[in-house]
Design an enzyme around this catalytic site. Structure first.
Site, PDB file in Angstrom:
ATOM      1  N   ILE A  15       1.816  -4.315   3.974  1.00  0.00           N
ATOM      2  CA  ILE A  15       3.143  -3.872   4.391  1.00  0.00           C
ATOM      3  C   ILE A  15       3.542  -2.590   3.672  1.00  0.00           C
ATOM      4  O   ILE A  15       4.197  -1.710   4.254  1.00  0.00           O
ATOM      5  CB  ILE A  15       4.197  -4.983   4.169  1.00  0.00           C
ATOM      6  N   LYS A  91      11.527  -8.318   2.554  1.00  0.00           N
ATOM      7  CA  LYS A  91      11.941  -9.646   3.002  1.00  0.00           C
ATOM      8  C   LYS A  91      10.765 -10.623   2.887  1.00  0.00           C
ATOM      9  O   LYS A  91       9.602 -10.203   2.996  1.00  0.00           O
ATOM     10  CB  LYS A  91      12.488  -9.582   4.427  1.00  0.00           C
ATOM     11  N   ASP A 169       7.924 -16.622   7.298  1.00  0.00           N
ATOM     12  CA  ASP A 169       7.821 -15.228   6.849  1.00  0.00           C
ATOM     13  C   ASP A 169       8.091 -14.286   8.021  1.00  0.00           C
ATOM     14  O   ASP A 169       8.942 -13.397   7.910  1.00  0.00           O
ATOM     15  CB  ASP A 169       6.466 -14.954   6.213  1.00  0.00           C
TER      16      ASP A 169
END
Length: 309
Positions: A15, A91, A169
């Site tokens: 990510i 997040k 997730d």
């Protein structure tokens, strides 16, 4: 501090490479100056094994973006705030609700920004969807959020560990959009969570939610989808269906295409982060995480076949 927000990424996984690095490069007023990761060494940047080494021996920085698994983030955020740094939390922002409260207090006391980065809420069609729905009566909402974990989280064993959230997730992305587009707060009524017999977090979930007015909301999350992912939210209204697709990048009002935009969520996130740091404010929305916590609290656990990556 410099007028330029000097930021370090902590946790240089997929990510960070795919989203954070290019987003920072596109955002004025911010520069990536270092990376901390125990394994990966990005070319052209100072590299440190962990946050502690970065804070001790690294270049001058103003902020950190924590892209590590959520199980690590509380201690890292606390250390960064204690060192006078602004903090962006990928997040989900943590593994529990209670661990975030002292971080919010610490940021306030230190005069630093703490930002929970719900990236899907910044997708191009989310704002227009909220405006469209504000003038209508919503009768029903259906969320279908399914993807192949082997494609989107390859080799990420932490996601199936306790505190790793499992299918929540990605599912929390849908919930972060839901809480943005609906006019009233929502809550969980019931949930069924599918746990592989060899894992500590669910691989699939079905959730029933509502708001104070009794709006029925049904959500299905699944990590076992093959082929193209399904990241869709359908709102049935008095004036016809309103559909968010592609994770919030596409919006249809009935058969009319209203928005169909590229993925620009993370540049929008970093513009928001730069603005917050310049204003001395924090933004830690806990609503999506509360819905996940409530799903675990109310969820009926169903054992399914073992999962091997």
């Amino acid at each position: 501090m410099s007028d330029l927000l000097r930021i370090a990424i902590v946790g240089y996984g997929e990510i960070a490479c795919r989203q954070h690095v290019p987003a920072i490069a596109k955002t004025s007023g911010v520069a990536l100056v270092a990376v901390a990761d125990p394994v990966k060494t990005p070319p052209g940047l100072p590299h440190f094994r962990d946050l502690q080494e970065l804070l001790r021996d690294g270049p001058e920085i103003d902020a950190v973006a924590l892209c590590t698994p959520p199980q690590m983030r509380h201690a890292q955020a606390a250390a960064a705030l204690a060192s006078g740094k602004h903090v962006l939390l990928e997040k989900p922002p943590g593994t529990t609700l209670s661990e975030l409260t002292p971080l919010i207090t610490a940021a306030q006391e230190a005069g630093r920004t703490l930002f929970a980065a719900w990236h899907s809420g910044y997708a191009a069609a989310v704002g227009p969807a909220r405006q469209l729905l504000a003038g209508r009566t919503i009768n029903k909402v259906t969320i279908i959020w399914k993807e192949d974990v082997r494609v989107w989280h390859p080799g990420q064993a932490w996601i199936f560990e306790a505190g790793g959230f499992g299918v929540f997730d990605p599912g929390i992305n849908a919930l972060s959009i839901l809480t943005e587009i609906l006019p009233r707060a929502v809550f969980v009524r019931s949930a069924a969570l599918d746990f592989p017999s060899n894992r500590e977090a669910p691989i699939a979930a079905e959730i029933e939610l509502s708001d104070a007015g009794g709006l029925p909301i049904h959500a299905e999350f699944d990590f076992r989808q093959t082929g193209s992912p399904s990241w869709d939210i359908l709102c049935e209204t008095d004036a016809g269906p309103v559909t968010l697709s592609k994770g919030g990048r596409q919006l249809r009002d009935g058969g009319r295409l209203v928005v169909d935009a590229p993925d620009e969520e993370y540049p929008a996130l970093y513009r928001r982060f730069v603005a917050l740091t310049s204003e001395g404010k924090s933004d830690v929305d806990l609503a999506p995480l509360r819905l996940v916590a409530d799903s675990f609290m109310l969820g009926r656990r169903r054992l399914v076949e073992a999962f091997e990556d």
